[in-house]
Every structure is written in structure tokens, then in C-alpha cells.
Design a protein around this motif. Structure first.
Motif, PDB file in Angstrom:
ATOM      1  N   PHE A 265       0.838  -1.199   0.000  1.00 42.29           N
ATOM      2  CA  PHE A 265       0.000   0.000   0.000  1.00 42.29           C
ATOM      3  C   PHE A 265       0.880   1.259   0.000  1.00 42.29           C
ATOM      4  O   PHE A 265       0.569   2.256  -0.640  1.00 42.29           O
ATOM      5  CB  PHE A 265      -0.932   0.014   1.209  1.00 42.29           C
ATOM      6  CG  PHE A 265      -2.137  -0.871   1.038  1.00 42.29           C
ATOM      7  CD1 PHE A 265      -2.937  -0.776  -0.090  1.00 42.29           C
ATOM      8  CD2 PHE A 265      -2.480  -1.796   2.017  1.00 42.29           C
ATOM      9  CE1 PHE A 265      -4.051  -1.589  -0.255  1.00 42.29           C
ATOM     10  CE2 PHE A 265      -3.589  -2.616   1.859  1.00 42.29           C
ATOM     11  CZ  PHE A 265      -4.377  -2.512   0.717  1.00 42.29           C
ATOM     12  N   ALA A 266       1.974   1.190   0.732  1.00 43.99           N
ATOM     13  CA  ALA A 266       2.915   2.304   0.721  1.00 43.99           C
ATOM     14  C   ALA A 266       3.515   2.473  -0.665  1.00 43.99           C
ATOM     15  O   ALA A 266       3.854   3.588  -1.079  1.00 43.99           O
ATOM     16  CB  ALA A 266       4.030   2.065   1.741  1.00 43.99           C
ATOM     17  N   PHE A 314       5.712   0.504   5.931  1.00 42.50           N
ATOM     18  CA  PHE A 314       4.932   1.502   5.212  1.00 42.50           C
ATOM     19  C   PHE A 314       5.834   2.660   4.781  1.00 42.50           C
ATOM     20  O   PHE A 314       5.802   3.106   3.628  1.00 42.50           O
ATOM     21  CB  PHE A 314       3.781   2.019   6.071  1.00 42.50           C
ATOM     22  CG  PHE A 314       2.857   2.952   5.338  1.00 42.50           C
ATOM     23  CD1 PHE A 314       1.868   2.448   4.502  1.00 42.50           C
ATOM     24  CD2 PHE A 314       2.990   4.325   5.467  1.00 42.50           C
ATOM     25  CE1 PHE A 314       1.025   3.300   3.803  1.00 42.50           C
ATOM     26  CE2 PHE A 314       2.148   5.186   4.776  1.00 42.50           C
ATOM     27  CZ  PHE A 314       1.164   4.673   3.946  1.00 42.50           C
ATOM     28  N   VAL A 315       6.655   3.138   5.710  1.00 40.59           N
ATOM     29  CA  VAL A 315       7.576   4.234   5.390  1.00 40.59           C
ATOM     30  C   VAL A 315       8.609   3.774   4.359  1.00 40.59           C
ATOM     31  O   VAL A 315       8.888   4.474   3.372  1.00 40.59           O
ATOM     32  CB  VAL A 315       8.275   4.746   6.661  1.00 40.59           C
ATOM     33  CG1 VAL A 315       9.326   5.795   6.303  1.00 40.59           C
ATOM     34  CG2 VAL A 315       7.257   5.321   7.640  1.00 40.59           C
ATOM     35  N   ALA A 316       9.182   2.598   4.578  1.00 39.31           N
ATOM     36  CA  ALA A 316      10.179   2.072   3.645  1.00 39.31           C
ATOM     37  C   ALA A 316       9.590   1.880   2.255  1.00 39.31           C
ATOM     38  O   ALA A 316      10.249   2.131   1.238  1.00 39.31           O
ATOM     39  CB  ALA A 316      10.746   0.753   4.169  1.00 39.31           C
ATOM     40  N   GLY A 317       8.334   1.432   2.207  1.00 39.94           N
ATOM     41  CA  GLY A 317       7.678   1.220   0.921  1.00 39.94           C
ATOM     42  C   GLY A 317       7.509   2.507   0.135  1.00 39.94           C
ATOM     43  O   GLY A 317       7.690   2.537  -1.087  1.00 39.94           O
ATOM     44  N   ILE A 318       7.132   3.583   0.810  1.00 40.34           N
ATOM     45  CA  ILE A 318       6.988   4.877   0.138  1.00 40.34           C
ATOM     46  C   ILE A 318       8.300   5.286  -0.522  1.00 40.34           C
ATOM     47  O   ILE A 318       8.340   5.685  -1.695  1.00 40.34           O
ATOM     48  CB  ILE A 318       6.531   5.958   1.134  1.00 40.34           C
ATOM     49  CG1 ILE A 318       5.080   5.703   1.570  1.00 40.34           C
ATOM     50  CG2 ILE A 318       6.653   7.347   0.517  1.00 40.34           C
ATOM     51  CD1 ILE A 318       4.584   6.664   2.628  1.00 40.34           C
ATOM     52  N   LEU A 319       9.384   5.161   0.216  1.00 43.33           N
ATOM     53  CA  LEU A 319      10.687   5.560  -0.301  1.00 43.33           C
ATOM     54  C   LEU A 319      11.154   4.642  -1.429  1.00 43.33           C
ATOM     55  O   LEU A 319      11.655   5.105  -2.458  1.00 43.33           O
ATOM     56  CB  LEU A 319      11.716   5.558   0.833  1.00 43.33           C
ATOM     57  CG  LEU A 319      11.426   6.528   1.990  1.00 43.33           C
ATOM     58  CD1 LEU A 319      12.406   6.287   3.128  1.00 43.33           C
ATOM     59  CD2 LEU A 319      11.481   7.973   1.517  1.00 43.33           C
TER      60      LEU A 319
END
Length: 400
Positions: A265-266, A314-319
Motif C-alpha cells: 500500500f505504501a 509503510f515508510v520504507a515502501g513509500i521511499l
């Protein structure tokens, strides 16, 4: 972000956020097609126990699925560029959905391999035609349009990662039949939409023209392909073993599914963020920044406590995912007359070769454990960063 969403060129009435309805249909199809592999990703611990296989074999299943779904994409990309009216996307949706729906009834490793090969071919058939239509529907805002299209894939994988775990708990392995429902709906919509739009798209001809076009941008294209391969190696390793890492650490299959879903989702948010940033700073800078920050965010993941895994992913996925769509957008700019081939090289060949990351991570996990395997594979992003910088330098020389 607001400026990107509102500063749109003239498009037909009925557009949403300045993007044409056809782009949203392609995005929906991407959501459906990429939900299929999640049936395998989220249920790796169950499959290992049910088929009595080891981690290397589980990684091999993921590798076979993703390799088949990607390495064959250039063939379908060539078909798309030369026969744009052929309904490859619609047929791909049906084939992939049917094969993955049947995986819940496999009783041997050989049966599972056969099913994931068929499913992979369906996924491969879908992507070149869908991404080519998404690029055309994006008009003059390709960075943003392709980013929106890519959000469908990670969103679909994330939704299925969350849905299949409780469904499998309630109905057993046969719950994989759920994949048939969205596949049939999306295939019907695509069959109609593709037949209407593709009649106005001229077919590309001339293998020599395509070859000369590729040769003219050979070095920057090879650097983008290198980025895609190395980035995909890391991605497939996490798709295959993040659920297992979270499950064994927490003792809950649901936590494993939640960690994978958060990552994916990220990915949707990251694709949108990457598209917005590329509109302002350029796709090349976004790719490099995403690779650097993504590597730094993923390195500590294997040793995080279970309570932190979901929000951290979630944060790692965004990046990490901010670069995905932009690599394809850059390749399409290098080969504007052959967007099907350009897309399939990045999403197909790149992902296909990179898929060995899941197998390698599985083999290392059998010897040293999942945490060591994931940490080691994450370091592969370092040469990807170097390749992205080499691409940027080569493009400056071409423009000089």
C-alpha cells in the motif's frame, strides 16, 4: 502535490484529477492482475507446510511466477506495437486469474510450478498493452499518468495480501478461487475498451527501425535496465520472505500479511509521490533519491521487533517504490515510437532477471536465516544507485 493534480492540460469531459477515464480503467486492470501473485506471497508459510517444501523451493516458486510474468513481456510488447487491436490485456487477465485460482487445489510442488507458469504468462500478456494505453491516455503528463497506473499494481497486491489470509483461514486453500471474480469483471471491461481504442492506433512496423532506435540510446537504456534488475532483486526477496519473517517473529500469519500489505500500500503512495516529485524535479533525480533512501530504510528491517514491522514497512515502501514508475517513464521517453517494447524491457526483462533475488534469498535463508538473507540482498541497491547516476551523466552528454 496540489499543483500537480490541478494543473492539467485540456482533456475530455469526465476526467478525474485531470486524467482520462481510460487511464483509470488501465489502473483498475493493473490492480486486478497484480493481485494474483499476492495469493502466493501471502501464503508462503502455508505453502511450505502444506507441500512440505523448504525455503529455497518456496523462493523458486516466487521466482518462476515472476520470471515467467516478466521475461516474456517483450514478446507481448512486440505484439502490442505491431498488432495493437489484439486483446492481449483482456486474455491475460482471464488466464492469470484462472491459474492462480487453481493454486489452492495443487497437491504437489510440480502442480504448483505448472500453475504459476501459466499465471505468469497471463500477467506478462497484460502489461505491455495496458501500460502503452496508460501512456497514451496520460497525454502530456506521462510522469503522473504512469505513476497513477503503477499504484494499481501495488494496491492490488496489498488488498489481496490482506484478504486472502482470513479467507484461507475460513475456507481453506480453496479460497484462492476468489481470484476469478475480479479477473472476469476486468477482462470484460478491457475487451470492450481495447477494441474501441486500438482501431485508431497505427501498428508499428520495421524491425530495423526498432533496432536502430534501441542502439541510438543503448547506454542510457542499459543503465535503466540495470536499475530495474537490481531493484527487482530486492523487491522480489521482500515479497517472498517478508511475510515469513513477520510470521515467525510474531507467531501470527495475519501479522505477516499485514506487513506485506503495508509495504505494498505504501508502494501506491510512493508511486504517486514519485510522480509528483518527478513533475517538479525530474524523473532521473527521483529514481536516484528513491534508491538511496529506500536502501537506508530497508537495511534495519530484518532485525526490527514485530511491533515495528508494519509501520516501518509503510515508510520504507513509500521511499522504495517512488522510483518504480519513473524508471519505466524514462525508458518510454528514450523509445517514444516503441512504448510497448520500452515498457516490457523495464517491467519485463528487468523484473524477470531480478527475480532471482527471491531464489537467492531463499537459498541464503536456508543456510543463515531470513534476517541475514534480506539484509544481504538489500545491499544490491548500492550498484543500482551507481547505475542511476551513470544514466544521468549519459543523458547530459547526449543533450550537450
Amino acid at each position: 502535490m496540489v499543483a500537480v493534480l490541478t494543473s492539467t492540460e485540456a482533456v475530455r469531459d469526465g476526467s478525474l484529477f485531470g486524467l482520462r477515464p481510460r487511464l483509470w480503467l488501465m489502473t483498475f486492470g493493473h490492480l486486478v492482475i497484480d493481485s494474483n501473485p499476492a495469493l502466493l506471497f501471502a501464503l508462503v508459510p502455508v505453502i511450505v507446510a502444506h507441500l512440505r517444501i523448504d525455503f529455497a523451493q518456496a523462493g523458486a516458486l516466487v521466482t518462476v511466477l515472476l520470471m515467467t510474468s516478466s521475461i516474456t513481456q517483450p514478446l507481448f510488447g512486440l505484439l502490442q506495437d505491431r498488432r495493437p487491436a489484439f486483446p492481449t490485456a483482456s486474455l491475460g487477465l482471464l488466464v492469470a486469474g484462472s491459474a492462480m485460482a487453481a493454486t489452492g487445489f495443487a497437491t504437489t510442488f510440480a502442480q504448483m510450478v505448472a500453475l504459476v507458469i501459466v499465471a505468469g504468462l497471463g500477467v506478462a500478456a497484460f502489461h505491455p498493452q495496458a501500460v502503452a494505453q496508460a501512456a497514451r491516455a496520460s497525454a502530456g503528463r506521462k510522469e503522473w499518468g504512469i505513476a497513477v497506473f503503477f499504484t494499481g499494481g501495488s494496491t492490488g497486491t496489498g488488498i489481496m495480501s490482506l484478504a486472502i489470509v482470513p479467507l484461507a483461514a475460513a475456507f481453506g486453500p480453496g479460497a484462492t478461487l476468489v481470484a476469478l471474480v475480479p479477473a472476469v469483471v476486468a477482462a470484460a471491461l478491457f475487451a470492450r475498451a481495447t477494441s474501441i481504442s486500438s482501431t485508431s492506433i497505427p501498428a508499428m512496423t520495421g524491425a530495423s527501425t526498432m533496432t536502430s532506435s534501441v542502439r541510438a540510446v543503448g547506454f542510457p537504456l542499459s543503465m535503466l535496465l540495470s536499475v530495474s534488475i537490481l531493484r527487482s532483486a530486492v523487491l522480489t526477496a521482500y515479497l517472498a520472505f517478508l511475510p515469513a519473517l513477520a510470521t515467525y517473529r510474531s507467531g501470527s500469519l495475519a501479522v505477516g500479511g499485514a506487513a506485506l500489505a503495508a509495504f505494498l500500500f505504501a508502494g501506491s503512495a510512493g508511486a504517486l509521490l514519485g510522480g509528483a516529485a518527478a513533475h517538479v524535479y525530474g524523473s532521473s533525480r527521483v529514481v536516484t533519491a528513491s534508491l538511496v533512501t529506500g536502501m537506508l530504510a530497508l537495511l534495519p528491517v530484518p532485525w526490527l521487533p514485530a511491533s515495528l514491522l508494519v509501520p516501518w514497512m509503510f515508510v520504507a515502501g513509500i521511499l522504495f517504490f517512488a522510483s518504480e514508475a519513473q524508471v519505466t517513464a524514462l525508458a518510454q521517453r528514450l523509445l517514444p515510437a516503441f512504448v510497448g517494447i520500452a515498457s516490457s524491457l523495464m517491467m519485463g526483462v528487468g523484473l524477470g532477471i531480478g527475480n532471482v533475488g527471491a531464489f537467492v534469498a531463499g537459498a541464503v535463508a536456508d543456510l543463515r536465516g531470513i534476517p541475514f538473507a534480506l539484509a544481504s540482498i538489500t545491499l544490491v541497491l548500492a550498484p543500482a544507485i551507481a547505475a542511476s547516476l551513470a544514466y544521468a551523466v549519459s543523458m547530459r552528454k547526449l543533450r550537450a
